[in-house]
Design an enzyme around this catalytic site. Structure first.
Site, PDB file in Angstrom:
ATOM      1  N   GLU A 161     -19.508   4.834 -20.620  1.00 39.31           N
ATOM      2  CA  GLU A 161     -19.718   5.280 -21.521  1.00 39.31           C
ATOM      3  C   GLU A 161     -20.067   4.396 -23.105  1.00 39.31           C
ATOM      4  OE1 GLU A 161     -18.578   8.920 -22.239  1.00 39.31           O
ATOM      5  OE2 GLU A 161     -19.344   9.648 -19.657  1.00 39.31           O
ATOM      6  N   GLU A 356     -18.331   9.914 -12.771  1.00 33.62           N
ATOM      7  CA  GLU A 356     -17.819  11.481 -13.392  1.00 33.62           C
ATOM      8  C   GLU A 356     -18.591  12.495 -13.459  1.00 33.62           C
ATOM      9  OE1 GLU A 356     -16.151  11.285 -17.650  1.00 33.62           O
ATOM     10  OE2 GLU A 356     -15.491   8.754 -17.891  1.00 33.62           O
TER      11      GLU A 356
HETATM   12  C1  PNW Z   1     -16.615  12.164 -20.586  1.00 37.96           C
HETATM   13  N1  PNW Z   1     -22.773  14.247 -22.994  1.00 37.96           N
HETATM   14  O1  PNW Z   1     -17.586  12.066 -21.816  1.00 37.96           O
HETATM   15  C2  PNW Z   1     -15.518  10.691 -20.515  1.00 37.96           C
HETATM   16  O2  PNW Z   1     -15.473   9.564 -20.166  1.00 37.96           O
HETATM   17  C3  PNW Z   1     -14.494  11.707 -20.311  1.00 37.96           C
HETATM   18  O3  PNW Z   1     -13.215  10.582 -20.927  1.00 37.96           O
HETATM   19  C4  PNW Z   1     -14.399  12.739 -21.165  1.00 37.96           C
HETATM   20  O4  PNW Z   1     -13.403  13.696 -21.045  1.00 37.96           O
HETATM   21  C5  PNW Z   1     -15.525  13.320 -20.369  1.00 37.96           C
HETATM   22  O5  PNW Z   1     -16.374  12.673 -20.296  1.00 37.96           O
HETATM   23  C6  PNW Z   1     -15.151  14.778 -20.498  1.00 37.96           C
HETATM   24  O6  PNW Z   1     -15.926  14.869 -21.371  1.00 37.96           O
HETATM   25  C7  PNW Z   1     -18.709  12.116 -22.632  1.00 37.96           C
HETATM   26  O7  PNW Z   1     -22.372  14.676 -24.069  1.00 37.96           O
HETATM   27  C8  PNW Z   1     -19.566  12.115 -23.516  1.00 37.96           C
HETATM   28  O8  PNW Z   1     -23.180  14.387 -22.252  1.00 37.96           O
HETATM   29  C9  PNW Z   1     -20.467  12.741 -23.763  1.00 37.96           C
HETATM   30  C10 PNW Z   1     -20.790  13.998 -22.632  1.00 37.96           C
HETATM   31  C11 PNW Z   1     -20.608  13.761 -21.475  1.00 37.96           C
HETATM   32  C12 PNW Z   1     -19.205  13.608 -21.400  1.00 37.96           C
END
Ligand code: PNW
Length: 448
Positions: A161, A356
């Site tokens: 990300e 994910e």
């Molecule tokens: C991910 N959104 O982050 C990360 O890769 C993980 O480390 C984290 O624990 C997991 O999702 C849950 O939050 C995200 O808003 C970042 O689209 C942004 C978003 C979703 C997940």
């Protein structure tokens, strides 16, 4: 039904699960510093123990085996394997070698993320992603890791990300290190991050036989309310890949994925930012544009769009009472796993793996001693249905659930639970949730 080669997996990340932050000469990361200020973390918690995976990795692997997945995606902590003098830390490396051996013994494929946000603090002190040397430091770190894991790991993800590394950390400033960047600095940091990626891919190709390499951005696809309206679908595609100064450009797709997969930034990037562009050379763009085996992507939610009465393309707000998870951005939008992969494949023509996808719920132990999570089960089924639908149209190779167990959810601390396995942070006990059994069944039947 997914085909028999489809990879079912489960994912975690080093900082969120390992604990033992002072063990074996690990140096400080930006998240250690960030969590020292309790105000930065919603529940004031930290990751000093969390899932205790540094000590309990053998138990972790047993759980993963029982789940029946083909692959386990985890990340390597840079501060564990490289010391403050930029020298390899053998003890830190040993942990990941042992983990990989344990996985391989049980016939589980390790998929390694090289950067999942735990930057060494000493590198942040040198300027972090604004330091033009950062990609050389990353290149060296990747060289050390790939050599140490030689013969054990073939599948690498360079960066998790980029959107969170830049936008969430330096625009929204809710993730470590939480320092505000100007637009000019954002562009420079994005470019340096892309160079980190490019150099890492080259090192992996050089050091690892039969490697497969990708990067794992995240995105919230724009979803057409009416799938039969072709113009609306087209507008959603354009919205999804937008790169405009007045938009959340560092939180979107194209500023990262266009240079990586198409060899250049979007046209609008050069127009909108013409006065503050970083130094971009032809060699840089070539370096960033390395051939990749997969486009990994993290998907959790999406945003609906429609035309209004006057024919203007507009966001369709979630109606009151719309299904949501227990974290503010997690609306249940299963079509994200249809349109997301479809749009990405249309633009980048690279096989897709969902790195994910998962659900945050308010899980707790019931009177019967079990953890019942029907919301998560329903979420997984709905999303997998959409993925199966799109897999008939495009090349989708795999799917990883986030996450194996409840863990340190960044600025939400230990208060938000995404796991298939419940963790009692008071006792360290791990309890398989109902969704663990459900996912196990799904895998057994190959998503039937
Ligand atoms: C991910 N959104 O982050 C990360 O890769 C993980 O480390 C984290 O624990 C997991 O999702 C849950 O939050 C995200 O808003 C970042 O689209 C942004 C978003 C979703 C997940």
């Amino acid at each position: 039904m997914f085909n028999k080669d489809f990879i079912f997996g489960v994912a975690t990340a080093s900082y969120q699960i390992e604990g033992s932050l002072d063990a074996d000469g690990r140096c400080k990361s930006i998240w250690d510093t960030f969590t020292e200020d309790k105000k930065n973390i919603i529940d004031g918690s930290d990751a000093k123990v969390c899932c205790d995976s540094y000590l309990k990795y053998k138990d972790d692997v047993k759980l993963i085996k029982e789940l029946g997945v083909d692959a386990y995606r985890f990340s390597i902590a840079w501060p564990r394997v490289i010391d403050e003098n930029n020298k390899p830390n053998k003890k830190g490396l040993r942990y990941y070698i042992n983990l990989c051996k344990e996985l391989i013994k049980k016939n589980i494929k390790p998929v390694v993320t090289l950067y999942h946000w735990d930057l060494p603090q000493w590198l942040e002190d040198k300027g972090g992603f604004l330091n033009d040397e950062i990609s050389n430091y990353f290149e060296y770190y990747v060289d050390v890791v790939t050599k140490a894991l030689d013969g054990l790991v073939t599948d690498y993800i360079t960066i998790n990300e980029p959107q969170c590394v830049i936008y969430t950390s330096h625009v929204a400033c809710v993730f470590a290190p939480g320092t505000k960047y100007s637009d000019k600095e954002i562009l420079k940091a994005v470019h340096n991050l892309l160079l980190c990626h490019g150099k890492a891919v080259k090192v992996i190709r050089r050091n690892v036989k039969n490697s497969t390499v990708g990067i794992a951005p995240c995105s919230r696809p724009a979803i057409p309310v009416d799938p039969n309206n072709e113009l609306l679908v087209q507008k959603c595609y354009e919205k999804y890949f937008e790169c405009k100064k007045e938009g959340e450009y560092a939180n979107l797709v194209s500023i990262y994925s266009d240079p990586i997969f198409l060899g250049d930034y979007p046209k609008s990037y050069y127009e909108d930012f013409k006065d503050i562009l970083p130094n971009i050379t032809k060699e840089d763009l070539e370096l960033i544009h390395q051939p990749l085996d997969f486009l990994y992507q993290n998907f959790y939610s999406g945003t609906y769009y429609n035309f209004d009465k006057d024919g203007n393309f507009k966001l369709e707000p979630f109606y009151p009472g719309f299904p949501v998870g227990n974290i503010d951005w997690l609306q249940v939008v299963p079509e994200a796993l249809y349109y997301g992969p479809k749009f990405l494949y249309q633009r980048y023509k690279t096989p897709i793996i969902i790195s994910e996808n998962g659900f945050c719920d308010n899980d707790f132990v019931s009177l019967d001693g079990k953890v019942h999570d029907p919301g998560r089960i329903d979420y997984l089924r709905r999303y997998l249905n959409e993925l199966e639908r799109v897999s008939k149209e495009i090349d989708v190779r795999g799917y990883f659930v986030w996450s194996l167990f409840d863990n340190f959810e960044w600025n939400s601390g230990l208060s938000k639970r995404f796991g298939l396995v419940y963790v009692d942070y008071k006792t360290g006990e791990r309890i398989k949730k109902d969704s663990f059994k459900e996912y196990k069944n799904i895998i057994k039947k190959r998503g039937e």
